[in-house]
Motif scaffolding. Structure first.
Motif, PDB file in Angstrom:
ATOM      1  N   VAL A  99      -5.751   4.570  -5.980  1.00 17.19           N
ATOM      2  CA  VAL A  99      -5.302   4.276  -4.608  1.00 17.19           C
ATOM      3  C   VAL A  99      -6.084   5.112  -3.610  1.00 17.19           C
ATOM      4  O   VAL A  99      -6.239   6.322  -3.772  1.00 17.19           O
ATOM      5  N   GLU A 100      -6.607   4.442  -2.579  1.00  8.99           N
ATOM      6  CA  GLU A 100      -7.387   5.170  -1.564  1.00  8.99           C
ATOM      7  C   GLU A 100      -6.602   5.417  -0.297  1.00  8.99           C
ATOM      8  O   GLU A 100      -6.951   6.278   0.506  1.00  8.99           O
ATOM      9  N   LYS A 101      -5.592   4.585  -0.065  1.00  8.68           N
ATOM     10  CA  LYS A 101      -4.708   4.899   1.050  1.00  8.68           C
ATOM     11  C   LYS A 101      -3.331   4.293   0.824  1.00  8.68           C
ATOM     12  O   LYS A 101      -3.189   3.277   0.135  1.00  8.68           O
ATOM     13  N   VAL A 102      -2.353   4.947   1.417  1.00  6.85           N
ATOM     14  CA  VAL A 102      -0.982   4.467   1.350  1.00  6.85           C
ATOM     15  C   VAL A 102      -0.610   4.031   2.758  1.00  6.85           C
ATOM     16  O   VAL A 102      -0.933   4.707   3.732  1.00  6.85           O
ATOM     17  N   VAL A 103       0.024   2.864   2.858  1.00  9.89           N
ATOM     18  CA  VAL A 103       0.500   2.397   4.160  1.00  9.89           C
ATOM     19  C   VAL A 103       2.003   2.150   4.030  1.00  9.89           C
ATOM     20  O   VAL A 103       2.436   1.369   3.192  1.00  9.89           O
ATOM     21  N   VAL A 104       2.774   2.853   4.844  1.00  6.17           N
ATOM     22  CA  VAL A 104       4.222   2.661   4.809  1.00  6.17           C
ATOM     23  C   VAL A 104       4.591   1.714   5.939  1.00  6.17           C
ATOM     24  O   VAL A 104       4.166   1.916   7.087  1.00  6.17           O
TER      25      VAL A 104
ATOM     26  N   ARG B 227      -7.170  -1.328  -3.480  1.00  2.00           N
ATOM     27  CA  ARG B 227      -6.944   0.117  -3.613  1.00  2.00           C
ATOM     28  C   ARG B 227      -5.955   0.659  -2.582  1.00  2.00           C
ATOM     29  O   ARG B 227      -5.848   1.855  -2.385  1.00  2.00           O
ATOM     30  N   SER B 228      -5.255  -0.269  -1.904  1.00  2.00           N
ATOM     31  CA  SER B 228      -4.224   0.169  -0.955  1.00  2.00           C
ATOM     32  C   SER B 228      -2.861   0.049  -1.626  1.00  2.00           C
ATOM     33  O   SER B 228      -2.585  -0.917  -2.336  1.00  2.00           O
ATOM     34  N   LEU B 229      -2.021   1.040  -1.388  1.00  2.00           N
ATOM     35  CA  LEU B 229      -0.638   0.962  -1.846  1.00  2.00           C
ATOM     36  C   LEU B 229       0.241   0.856  -0.600  1.00  2.00           C
ATOM     37  O   LEU B 229       0.205   1.729   0.271  1.00  2.00           O
ATOM     38  N   VAL B 230       0.990  -0.235  -0.519  1.00  2.00           N
ATOM     39  CA  VAL B 230       1.902  -0.411   0.611  1.00  2.00           C
ATOM     40  C   VAL B 230       3.309  -0.065   0.139  1.00  2.00           C
ATOM     41  O   VAL B 230       3.766  -0.544  -0.899  1.00  2.00           O
ATOM     42  N   VAL B 231       3.976   0.811   0.877  1.00  2.00           N
ATOM     43  CA  VAL B 231       5.357   1.175   0.573  1.00  2.00           C
ATOM     44  C   VAL B 231       6.231   0.552   1.658  1.00  2.00           C
ATOM     45  O   VAL B 231       6.069   0.868   2.842  1.00  2.00           O
ATOM     46  N   ALA B 232       7.087  -0.374   1.259  1.00  2.00           N
ATOM     47  CA  ALA B 232       7.961  -1.061   2.223  1.00  2.00           C
ATOM     48  C   ALA B 232       9.367  -0.484   2.079  1.00  2.00           C
ATOM     49  O   ALA B 232       9.948  -0.531   0.993  1.00  2.00           O
ATOM     50  N   ILE B 233       9.897   0.071   3.164  1.00  2.00           N
ATOM     51  CA  ILE B 233      11.229   0.691   3.094  1.00  2.00           C
ATOM     52  C   ILE B 233      12.225  -0.189   3.838  1.00  2.00           C
ATOM     53  O   ILE B 233      12.011  -0.530   5.007  1.00  2.00           O
ATOM     54  N   SER B 234      13.303  -0.567   3.156  1.00  2.00           N
ATOM     55  CA  SER B 234      14.323  -1.402   3.804  1.00  2.00           C
ATOM     56  C   SER B 234      15.669  -1.246   3.106  1.00  2.00           C
ATOM     57  O   SER B 234      15.764  -1.466   1.897  1.00  2.00           O
ATOM     58  N   GLN B 235      16.662  -0.855   3.854  1.00  2.00           N
ATOM     59  CA  GLN B 235      18.010  -0.743   3.293  1.00  2.00           C
ATOM     60  C   GLN B 235      18.473  -2.099   2.774  1.00  2.00           C
ATOM     61  O   GLN B 235      18.883  -2.238   1.632  1.00  2.00           O
ATOM     62  N   SER B 236      18.415  -3.108   3.649  1.00  2.00           N
ATOM     63  CA  SER B 236      18.970  -4.421   3.321  1.00  2.00           C
ATOM     64  C   SER B 236      18.069  -5.219   2.376  1.00  2.00           C
ATOM     65  O   SER B 236      18.542  -6.061   1.620  1.00  2.00           O
ATOM     66  N   GLY B 237      16.772  -4.958   2.458  1.00  2.00           N
ATOM     67  CA  GLY B 237      15.819  -5.763   1.703  1.00  2.00           C
ATOM     68  C   GLY B 237      15.615  -7.142   2.295  1.00  2.00           C
ATOM     69  O   GLY B 237      14.981  -8.010   1.687  1.00  2.00           O
ATOM     70  N   GLU B 238      16.157  -7.368   3.496  1.00  2.00           N
ATOM     71  CA  GLU B 238      16.080  -8.702   4.117  1.00  2.00           C
ATOM     72  C   GLU B 238      15.427  -8.696   5.493  1.00  2.00           C
ATOM     73  O   GLU B 238      15.339  -9.739   6.130  1.00  2.00           O
ATOM     74  N   THR B 239      15.032  -7.539   5.992  1.00  2.00           N
ATOM     75  CA  THR B 239      14.458  -7.465   7.340  1.00  2.00           C
ATOM     76  C   THR B 239      13.197  -8.338   7.438  1.00  2.00           C
ATOM     77  O   THR B 239      12.240  -8.133   6.679  1.00  2.00           O
TER      78      THR B 239
ATOM     79  N   GLU C 198      -1.076 -10.626   0.043  1.00  2.00           N
ATOM     80  CA  GLU C 198      -2.175 -11.595   0.219  1.00  2.00           C
ATOM     81  C   GLU C 198      -3.531 -10.894   0.287  1.00  2.00           C
ATOM     82  O   GLU C 198      -4.544 -11.445  -0.123  1.00  2.00           O
ATOM     83  N   GLN C 199      -3.544  -9.680   0.814  1.00  2.00           N
ATOM     84  CA  GLN C 199      -4.803  -8.921   0.906  1.00  2.00           C
ATOM     85  C   GLN C 199      -5.138  -8.224  -0.412  1.00  2.00           C
ATOM     86  O   GLN C 199      -6.105  -7.486  -0.495  1.00  2.00           O
ATOM     87  N   GLY C 200      -4.276  -8.352  -1.410  1.00  2.00           N
ATOM     88  CA  GLY C 200      -4.555  -7.740  -2.712  1.00  2.00           C
ATOM     89  C   GLY C 200      -3.948  -6.362  -2.884  1.00  2.00           C
ATOM     90  O   GLY C 200      -4.151  -5.720  -3.914  1.00  2.00           O
ATOM     91  N   ALA C 201      -3.234  -5.871  -1.880  1.00  2.00           N
ATOM     92  CA  ALA C 201      -2.620  -4.545  -2.000  1.00  2.00           C
ATOM     93  C   ALA C 201      -1.440  -4.598  -2.960  1.00  2.00           C
ATOM     94  O   ALA C 201      -0.807  -5.639  -3.129  1.00  2.00           O
ATOM     95  N   LYS C 202      -1.150  -3.456  -3.582  1.00  2.00           N
ATOM     96  CA  LYS C 202       0.059  -3.328  -4.398  1.00  2.00           C
ATOM     97  C   LYS C 202       1.201  -2.937  -3.462  1.00  2.00           C
ATOM     98  O   LYS C 202       1.012  -2.109  -2.563  1.00  2.00           O
ATOM     99  N   VAL C 203       2.370  -3.497  -3.697  1.00  2.00           N
ATOM    100  CA  VAL C 203       3.518  -3.185  -2.836  1.00  2.00           C
ATOM    101  C   VAL C 203       4.653  -2.574  -3.645  1.00  2.00           C
ATOM    102  O   VAL C 203       5.112  -3.147  -4.634  1.00  2.00           O
ATOM    103  N   LEU C 204       5.078  -1.412  -3.205  1.00  2.00           N
ATOM    104  CA  LEU C 204       6.243  -0.742  -3.788  1.00  2.00           C
ATOM    105  C   LEU C 204       7.356  -0.769  -2.747  1.00  2.00           C
ATOM    106  O   LEU C 204       7.173  -0.293  -1.625  1.00  2.00           O
ATOM    107  N   ALA C 205       8.490  -1.340  -3.107  1.00  2.00           N
ATOM    108  CA  ALA C 205       9.616  -1.391  -2.175  1.00  2.00           C
ATOM    109  C   ALA C 205      10.557  -0.214  -2.439  1.00  2.00           C
ATOM    110  O   ALA C 205      10.762   0.180  -3.589  1.00  2.00           O
ATOM    111  N   ILE C 206      11.115   0.320  -1.365  1.00  2.00           N
ATOM    112  CA  ILE C 206      12.216   1.288  -1.461  1.00  2.00           C
ATOM    113  C   ILE C 206      13.394   0.589  -0.799  1.00  2.00           C
ATOM    114  O   ILE C 206      13.335   0.265   0.386  1.00  2.00           O
TER     115      ILE C 206
END
Ligand code: F6R
Length: 369
Positions: free
Chosen positions: A49-54, A97-109, A121-129
């Motif tokens: 991973v080269e950058k993390v985007v929250v 090589r981007s890791l996207v961290v998506a934070i959402s209580q409801s998971g529906e925003t 779609e851009q090929g990034a990996k997404v980790l949800a919290i």
């Protein structure tokens, strides 16, 4: 159902020690090391991973701002934090090589979900919290780390926020562990500090009565400002957001270092200014600077409301109101410093006759843009 509390919000504030403990549960092994089996992204990919985007909205965005400090400190990887509603319309630069961290209580925003789709779609990996099992955002992500706050009924987020912070710290440590920037004893030592947070929160909760009294005395005010720096800055933003949404008051959070660049012009006699003070132990340079800021605003007539660590004597002469929080490591301070601000907003809203669980114009889950 409110368990004897006047509102769900007060009940959920009181549940925070347990919510934090539950979110740590099962993620620490017998040796005190971190085990995040849910993060199914293979270690070689995490190393690459080269950058993390929250990406997140509202209170979850504030958790993301704090995550940046932890991720860059422990994992030494650049981290950006962006409002999901801005991110998705900006054509952000992402790749495998981007890791996207998506934070959402409801998971529906809706905005956060659209940001997740765009990232993948851009090929990034997404980790949800996320706090809601089986909701849309975790289903559409590569992996999910659930927070175990339990159902949050009050519209204003409290226990979900604290557990989002815990999850962010765990992700930051896990990234550090996977990338070899933080390991062994250092990870175990942070884990121990995290394990001590529920007890620290019990102490904060046991001492909130004076915060409630102050809140009631400020019920007829129009404006409250919040100042912080480093991880205290997002805490200031969160304190201001809570006050806006619950008390319908003008409230703004500022980075204390920005005071001289404009906001100090707002300070006038009697204006309540809440200041979140960093530990004098860890980042003593920042501590000294914020003490000067408190002096400056007080010299201009502000009524200073100071949130400072136990034993921090330097703030005493300049605090019109002083609330103590237990000493915890610098990066973890938001977990304890946020709680008095939640109580403050809740009590002020009640004193103004507002419905705290259902603030006007707001919905628990924002599934439209
Ligand atoms: C503030 C609050 C909102 C939510 C935001 C994101 O107290 O609750 O700002 O944090 O709407 O919601 P989730 O986390 O469900 O994506």
């Amino acid at each position: 159902e409110k368990g004897g509390y006047d509102s769900f919000m007060l009940k959920e504030i009181a549940e925070q020690p347990r919510a934090v403990a539950d979110t740590l549960l099962g993620r620490i092994d017998a040796e005190g090391a971190l085990t995040l089996d849910e993060v199914r992204i293979p270690v070689p990919e995490l190393r690459a991973v080269e950058k993390v985007v929250v990406v997140a909205c509202g209170t979850a965005f504030h958790a993301g701002l704090i995550a940046k400090y932890a991720i860059e400190h422990w994992a030494r990887v650049p981290c950006e934090v962006e409002l999901a509603s801005e991110f998705r319309y900006r054509d952000p630069i992402l790749d495998r090589r981007s890791l996207v961290v998506a934070i959402s209580q409801s998971g529906e925003t809706m905005d956060t979900l659209m940001a997740v789709r765009h990232a993948r779609e851009q090929g990034a990996k997404v980790l949800a919290i996320c706090n809601t099992n089986g909701s849309t955002i975790p289903r559409e992500s590569d992996a999910v780390l659930y927070t175990h706050a339990g159902p949050e009924v009050a519209v204003a987020s409290t226990k979900a926020f604290l557990t989002q912070l815990v999850a962010c710290y765990l992700v930051a440590l896990y990234l550090g562990q996977s990338r070899g920037t933080t390991w062994g004893d250092e990870v175990r030592s942070v884990i121990r500090d995290l394990a001590g947070i529920p007890a620290a929160l019990e102490r904060v909760l046991a001492a909130v009565e004076p915060v409630r009294e102050l809140a009631r005395s400020l019920a007829d005010r129009n404006t409250v400002l919040f100042l912080g720096r480093h991880v205290g800055y997002p805490v200031a933003l969160e304190g201001a957001l809570k006050l806006k949404e619950l008390a319908y008051m003008h409230a703004e959070g500022f980075a204390a270092g920005e005071l001289k660049h404009g906001p100090i012009a707002l300070v006038e006699r009697g204006l309540p200014v809440v200041v979140v003070v960093p530990s004098p132990r860890g980042r003593s340079v920042l501590h000294g600077k914020i003490v000067s800021n408190i002096q400056e605003i007080r010299a201009r007539g502000a009524r200073t409301v100071v949130i400072a660590e136990e034993g921090d004597d330097a703030v005493v002469p300049y605090a019109d109101h002083l609330f103590r929080i237990p000493a915890v490591p610098t990066l973890l301070q938001p977990l304890v410093a946020t709680v008095p601000l939640q109580v403050f907003a809740c009590e002020l809203a009640t004193a103004r006759g507002n419905e705290v669980d259902q603030p006007r114009n707001l919905a628990k889950s924002v599934t439209v843009e």
